[in-house]
Design an enzyme around this catalytic site. Structure first.
Site, PDB file in Angstrom:
ATOM      1  N   TYR A 145      21.969 -47.308 -60.393  1.00  0.00           N
ATOM      2  CA  TYR A 145      20.595 -47.212 -59.890  1.00  0.00           C
ATOM      3  C   TYR A 145      19.575 -47.401 -61.011  1.00  0.00           C
ATOM      4  O   TYR A 145      18.388 -47.605 -60.735  1.00  0.00           O
ATOM      5  CB  TYR A 145      20.334 -45.864 -59.218  1.00  0.00           C
ATOM      6  CG  TYR A 145      21.145 -45.568 -57.983  1.00  0.00           C
ATOM      7  CD1 TYR A 145      21.998 -46.512 -57.408  1.00  0.00           C
ATOM      8  CD2 TYR A 145      21.070 -44.312 -57.378  1.00  0.00           C
ATOM      9  CE1 TYR A 145      22.739 -46.213 -56.281  1.00  0.00           C
ATOM     10  CE2 TYR A 145      21.804 -44.012 -56.245  1.00  0.00           C
ATOM     11  CZ  TYR A 145      22.649 -44.964 -55.704  1.00  0.00           C
ATOM     12  OH  TYR A 145      23.384 -44.651 -54.585  1.00  0.00           O
TER      13      TYR A 145
ATOM     14  N   HIS B 145      32.046 -44.960 -57.662  1.00  0.00           N
ATOM     15  CA  HIS B 145      31.035 -45.542 -56.775  1.00  0.00           C
ATOM     16  C   HIS B 145      31.615 -46.483 -55.713  1.00  0.00           C
ATOM     17  O   HIS B 145      31.242 -46.425 -54.544  1.00  0.00           O
ATOM     18  CB  HIS B 145      29.981 -46.278 -57.612  1.00  0.00           C
ATOM     19  CG  HIS B 145      28.669 -46.406 -56.923  1.00  0.00           C
ATOM     20  ND1 HIS B 145      27.480 -46.428 -57.602  1.00  0.00           N
ATOM     21  CD2 HIS B 145      28.340 -46.517 -55.615  1.00  0.00           C
ATOM     22  CE1 HIS B 145      26.475 -46.546 -56.738  1.00  0.00           C
ATOM     23  NE2 HIS B 145      26.980 -46.596 -55.528  1.00  0.00           N
TER      24      HIS B 145
END
Length: 267
Positions: free
Chosen positions: A39, A97
């Site tokens: 991110y 992830h």
């Protein structure tokens, strides 16, 4: 240890936008914050937390290891970098992830490194994200039953993932729903609008309450303080059995995210 049922997501939020969102959320009473290495906002999240004045002991911070850092010699060093950005000695939850089946690092290698990170005290709990049933089973085999705290997956009224959710429930693994509003698509749904009107609630509150009532954790994001406050109220909304059955009928396998090379074969 358990996973908070309601938290703040920070996907796609960067710079001052994510700082403002996190600070507003913490002021409103949020205590769980979800971020990830990819991110590119861990530093801003850390800044916002520091400036909020909320004690670290009251917070539940989640971050996720990106695929470039799955190798045994990279995972823990990359986590230490994340911790420095987040201005904390540990995260409460660390996730892989994406399974990224073709990236050259075996599941056993990165799950073993995740378990080591927990042993070192760099994370309180470990889990996975975007794993199907078979890969979750393999992860459990590596780290042991009871060690996978959650599987964070895309899940909304349009993508209910009931087979995976049932398996995770059997294993005692919390389902964390991301994109519970399907990129905002459910906000235009006439059935959800009808249920919302009946409860004098927003459609977002209905979708979030639906997930919460199924026992899932949710991590909606917003850049608007009023939406952050409104979303929190979903925790107090009780949907009827009929409401839940109607929402179940909205299933359409409406997946929004499935990146090539990262995603598994979905159940």
């Amino acid at each position: 240890m358990s996973i908070p049922s309601f938290g703040l997501g920070t996907f796609r939020l960067t710079g001052q936008t994510v700082i403002d969102s996190v600070k507003a959320a913490l002021e409103l009473g949020y205590r769980a914050i979800d971020t990830a290495q990819i991110y590119k906002n861990e530093g801003e999240v850390g800044q916002a937390i520091a400036e909020s004045g909320v004690p670290r002991s009251e917070l539940f911070i989640t971050t996720k290891i990106w695929v470039d850092n799955y190798a045994a010699d990279k995972l823990i060093p990359s986590l230490r970098e994340s911790l420095a950005k987040l201005r904390t000695d540990y995260v409460d939850l660390l996730l892989i992830h994406w399974p990224a089946p073709g990236n050259g690092v075996a599941l056993g290698e990165y799950m073993t490194a995740m378990a080591e990170a927990k042993l070192l005290g760099l994370t309180r709990q470990i889990g996975v994200s975007n794993f199907n049933i078979e890969l979750t089973r393999q992860a459990i085999e590596v780290v042991g039953k009871g060690e996978i705290a959650t599987n964070q997956v895309e899940l909304s009224p349009y993508l209910q993932n009931s087979k995976l959710a049932a398996y995770l429930n059997e294993q005692g693994i919390t389902v964390t729903s991301y994109m519970t509003l399907a990129y905002g698509k459910v906000l235009k749904d006439p059935l959800l609008a009808k249920i919302a009107a009946k409860h004098k609630a927003t459609i977002a509150q209905v979708a979030l309450a639906w997930a919460l009532q199924l026992g899932y954790a949710v991590i909606p994001s917003s850049t608007q303080r009023e939406n952050l406050a409104s979303n929190l109220l979903a925790q107090g909304l009780r949907l009827s059995a009929d409401d839940m059955a109607q929402i179940a009928s909205l299933e359409r396998n409406g997946r929004e995210v499935s990146p090539d090379g990262l995603a598994p074969e979905w159940d």
